[in-house]
Motif scaffolding. Structure first.
Motif, short mmCIF file in Angstrom:
data_model
loop_
_atom_site.label_atom_id
_atom_site.label_comp_id
_atom_site.label_asym_id
_atom_site.label_seq_id
_atom_site.Cartn_x
_atom_site.Cartn_y
_atom_site.Cartn_z
N LEU A 13 0.82 -1.20 0.00
CA LEU A 13 0.00 0.00 0.00
C LEU A 13 0.86 1.26 0.00
CD1 LEU A 13 -1.94 -2.28 1.31
CD2 LEU A 13 -3.23 -0.33 2.16
N ILE A 14 0.36 2.29 -0.62
CA ILE A 14 1.00 3.60 -0.61
C ILE A 14 0.43 4.39 0.57
CG2 ILE A 14 1.34 5.73 -1.94
CD1 ILE A 14 0.65 4.08 -4.46
N PRO A 15 1.25 5.08 1.33
CA PRO A 15 0.68 5.93 2.39
C PRO A 15 -0.40 6.84 1.82
CG PRO A 15 3.05 5.83 2.62
CD PRO A 15 2.73 5.13 1.32
N ILE A 16 -1.50 6.98 2.55
CA ILE A 16 -2.66 7.70 2.01
C ILE A 16 -2.34 9.15 1.70
CG2 ILE A 16 -3.69 8.42 4.19
CD1 ILE A 16 -5.52 6.95 1.11
N LYS A 17 -1.37 9.73 2.39
CA LYS A 17 -1.00 11.11 2.08
C LYS A 17 -0.40 11.22 0.68
CE LYS A 17 3.55 10.84 4.35
NZ LYS A 17 4.42 11.43 5.42
N GLU A 27 -1.57 17.32 3.33
CA GLU A 27 -1.77 16.57 4.58
C GLU A 27 -2.72 17.30 5.52
OE1 GLU A 27 1.46 14.65 6.70
OE2 GLU A 27 2.80 15.05 4.99
N ASP A 28 -2.67 18.62 5.52
CA ASP A 28 -3.52 19.40 6.41
C ASP A 28 -5.01 19.28 6.06
OD1 ASP A 28 -1.34 20.27 7.83
OD2 ASP A 28 -1.15 22.18 6.75
N GLU A 29 -5.28 18.78 4.85
CA GLU A 29 -6.68 18.65 4.41
C GLU A 29 -7.21 17.23 4.60
OE1 GLU A 29 -6.94 22.04 0.94
OE2 GLU A 29 -5.85 20.19 0.48
N LEU A 30 -6.43 16.41 5.31
CA LEU A 30 -6.81 15.03 5.61
C LEU A 30 -6.99 14.84 7.09
CD1 LEU A 30 -4.28 13.10 3.32
CD2 LEU A 30 -6.68 13.55 2.82
N GLU A 31 -7.89 13.96 7.47
CA GLU A 31 -8.03 13.51 8.85
C GLU A 31 -7.71 12.03 8.87
OE1 GLU A 31 -11.93 14.69 10.16
OE2 GLU A 31 -11.58 16.80 9.65
N PHE A 32 -6.53 11.68 9.39
CA PHE A 32 -5.98 10.33 9.21
C PHE A 32 -6.63 9.31 10.15
CE2 PHE A 32 -2.66 13.13 7.62
CZ PHE A 32 -2.30 12.49 6.44
N TYR A 33 -6.90 8.13 9.59
CA TYR A 33 -7.32 6.95 10.35
C TYR A 33 -6.26 5.88 10.10
CZ TYR A 33 -11.97 8.83 11.40
OH TYR A 33 -13.01 9.59 11.89
N GLY A 34 -5.10 6.07 10.70
CA GLY A 34 -3.96 5.21 10.41
C GLY A 34 -3.21 5.69 9.18
N LYS A 35 -2.36 4.83 8.61
CA LYS A 35 -1.50 5.21 7.48
C LYS A 35 -2.20 5.15 6.14
CE LYS A 35 2.63 3.48 7.32
NZ LYS A 35 3.73 2.47 7.36
N TYR A 36 -3.30 4.36 6.05
CA TYR A 36 -3.83 4.06 4.72
C TYR A 36 -5.30 4.45 4.53
CZ TYR A 36 0.44 1.32 4.87
OH TYR A 36 1.76 0.93 5.00
#
Length: 555
Positions: A13-17, A27-36
């Motif tokens: 998998l590619i990191p979701i960022k 990255e500032d426009e994402l709310e992360f639920y783990g790496k992916y």
């Protein structure tokens, strides 16, 4: 060939960022639920709101077999193939329900080498959206019963409570229950019911809401009961709308994941198409259109269900206009429509194919009625014979329908390049989309327009209960809303045994209910269960996890 879960677990998998960066998302426009996994922020959606829209491509299908025929797989593979031919594409899908995951159909993350990842997370708890929807719905139910217990100031008639509790699981024992037993302290005794979460109005509202303010207004409009004097009671009347919205403040944000080949995919919302409206959220689709040149989305089951509702409900509500429709067909499903039992659909049977291919013809004709270019995707299975595939191709030629053979299950994006090129060509053709019925028609006129134009019915019968319910909907001033018909997915009719292209049949409307917050009227035909049950040998029998947390048996 490896199983779906084995393929998924071997993928890198590619990191979701990094997936997000392909779309110009920081990255500032994402709310992360783990790496992916990540949710797309409100700030992102506000920033891209002025971007031009890409082309909207709807993937639908002919009437399937009970096992499903690879519509999501085709959607994912087409997105991957778009990348292969240099097109900036994004996929917009529904989230899976735990009901079919543990039941008979399996998950909804694609299959083979055309999957969205992380497959196990997506098919199980994902980012918790289903749980939030379940909780919001059940909070309203709890507050209603508490209102009855604490003096019933509004005079709600316990015999006329409309909202049902929900659970994201197939559990037939909860369809009809009695609550409040065990004495006065435990509440007012009344009959109650459970439906599956994906059939709830809260799910439909989440998928049709424009933003959190619209979500709150829609939740407040849910018709939950009637009083003893026959007056309607809405969720806002028991002050449930604010707390319900609070539970959904994160769930309303679309989820970003990726395919096996790193193509961005937004997954959000998951109403079934046979008992609900069968499309992912308006927010997800509209955001996807702003982020890429092509947005590929799907609608559940056959075009008589999901596509009709996508086009007549979702597009109408959100002002969407598709540029092309992809119609998935398989040898297996066409032979099933020709009378072959599901267990024998893998064997070559040209006579059955010839008998059942009329089903494809009806779906082609129906989608053309919306004035949108149609491309038939012949989804290839390893058991299909060359003779069968050639027969379908020749049938498409004779009907003047564009088509392409798709082998994305085995070959990923490379197996969908021909299809991708045909779809891009279709998107350049004139498209003059329009719904098949007007808002101004009555409830019955809308039902009859769908029954005759899409199903091919010769007429519609209404039970006494349906007649009474329609009159009540119109009395409440909701007669101009679109209709969402709950119907079997296995037939164009309301009888799952009438396969192919049935004629001279009558649709029976057995009841009607108002989804006032969602903005449509639900019409129940045939024997459609809003709380499915598990089969004799459910998929749950084969799902396990080892000491290292590795899951097996998902598909």
């Amino acid at each position: 060939m490896l199983s779906d879960i084995q393929i998924a677990q071997q993928a890198t998998l590619i990191p979701i960022k990094e997936v997000a960066a392909k779309l110009g998302i920081s990255e500032d426009e994402l709310e992360f639920y783990g790496k992916y996994k990540a949710k797309l922020s409100d700030e992102l959606m506000e920033r891209v709101s002025g971007n031009p829209d890409g082309k909207l491509i709807l993937v639908t299908a002919i009437n399937p077999t009970p096992a499903g025929e690879g519509k999501t797989t085709t959607t994912v593979g087409l997105g991957q193939a778009m990348d292969k031919i240099g097109k900036r594409a994004i996929i917009a899908l529904r989230e899976p329900s735990l009901g079919p995951v543990f039941g008979i159909k399996g998950g909804a993350a694609g299959g083979g080498y055309a999957q969205v990842l992380p497959m196990e997370d997506i098919n199980l708890h994902f980012t918790g959206d289903m749980h939030a929807i379940t909780s919001a719905n059940n909070l309203c139910c709890a507050m209603l019963d508490n209102h009855l217990q604490q003096g019933n100031e509004l005079g709600i008639d316990p015999r006329r409570v409309l909202i049902k509790r929900c659970l994201d699981m197939n559990d037939r024992a909860l369809r009809n229950i009695v609550i409040g037993m065990g004495g006065k302290v435990n509440g007012v005794v009344r009959e109650d019911h459970f439906i599956i979460t994906v059939a709830s109005e809260v799910m439909a509202i989440l998928c049709l809401a424009a933003d959190i303010e619209d979500l709150k207004v829609r939740l407040g409009r849910i018709l939950i009961a009637y009083t003893y004097s026959g007056e309607p009671v809405y969720a806002r009347d028991i002050k449930a709308d604010g707390a319900m919205t609070a539970l959904l403040k994160d769930a309303i944000k679309p989820n970003l994941v990726q395919t096996l080949e790193g193509t961005p995919a937004i997954m959000h919302g998951g109403p079934f198409a046979n008992i609900a409206h069968g499309c992912n959220s308006v927010r997800a689709t509209k955001t996807a259109l702003k982020l890429a040149d092509y947005c590929i989305t799907e609608a559940g089951f056959g075009s008589d269900l999901g596509a009709e509702k996508f086009l007549d409900i979702k597009c109408r509500a959100a002002g969407l206009k598709p540029s092309a429709i992809v119609l998935v067909a398989t040898c297996r499903a066409l032979k099933y429509n020709g009378g072959v039992p599901k267990a024998e659909t893998s064997k070559e049977n040209l006579p059955a194919l010839e008998q059942g291919i009329v089903n494809l013809g009806v779906h082609i004709d129906n989608m053309r009625k919306y004035n949108v270019p149609v491309v038939v995707a012949i989804n290839r299975f390893g058991t299909d014979s060359d003779n069968e595939l050639k027969y379908i191709e020749e049938y498409c030629r004779q009907r003047g329908a564009d088509f392409a053979l798709s082998n994305v299950f085995e070959d990923g994006g490379n197996g969908g390049i021909e299809l991708a090129k045909k779809v891009v060509e279709a998107c350049e053709k004139p498209s003059d989309f329009a719904p098949i019925y007007s808002d101004e028609l009555s409830v019955k006129e809308k039902i009859e327009a769908i029954a005759s134009t899409i199903y091919g019915a010769s007429g519609v019968n209404y039970t006494t209960a349906a007649e009474k319910a329609i009159a009540e909907v119109e009395k409440l001033g909701a007669g101009k809303l679109p209709v969402c018909i709950a119907k079997t997915q296995y037939s164009l009719s309301d009888d799952p045994t009438l396969l192919g292209a049935p004629k001279d049949f009558v649709i029976t409307v057995r009841n009607v209910s108002l989804s006032n917050g969602a903005g449509f009227t639900v019409v129940y035909t045939g024997d459609i269960m809003t709380m499915p049950g598990l089969p004799k040998a459910p998929s749950a029998h084969n799902i396990d996890v080892d000491g290292n947390g590795k899951i097996t048996g998902l598909f």
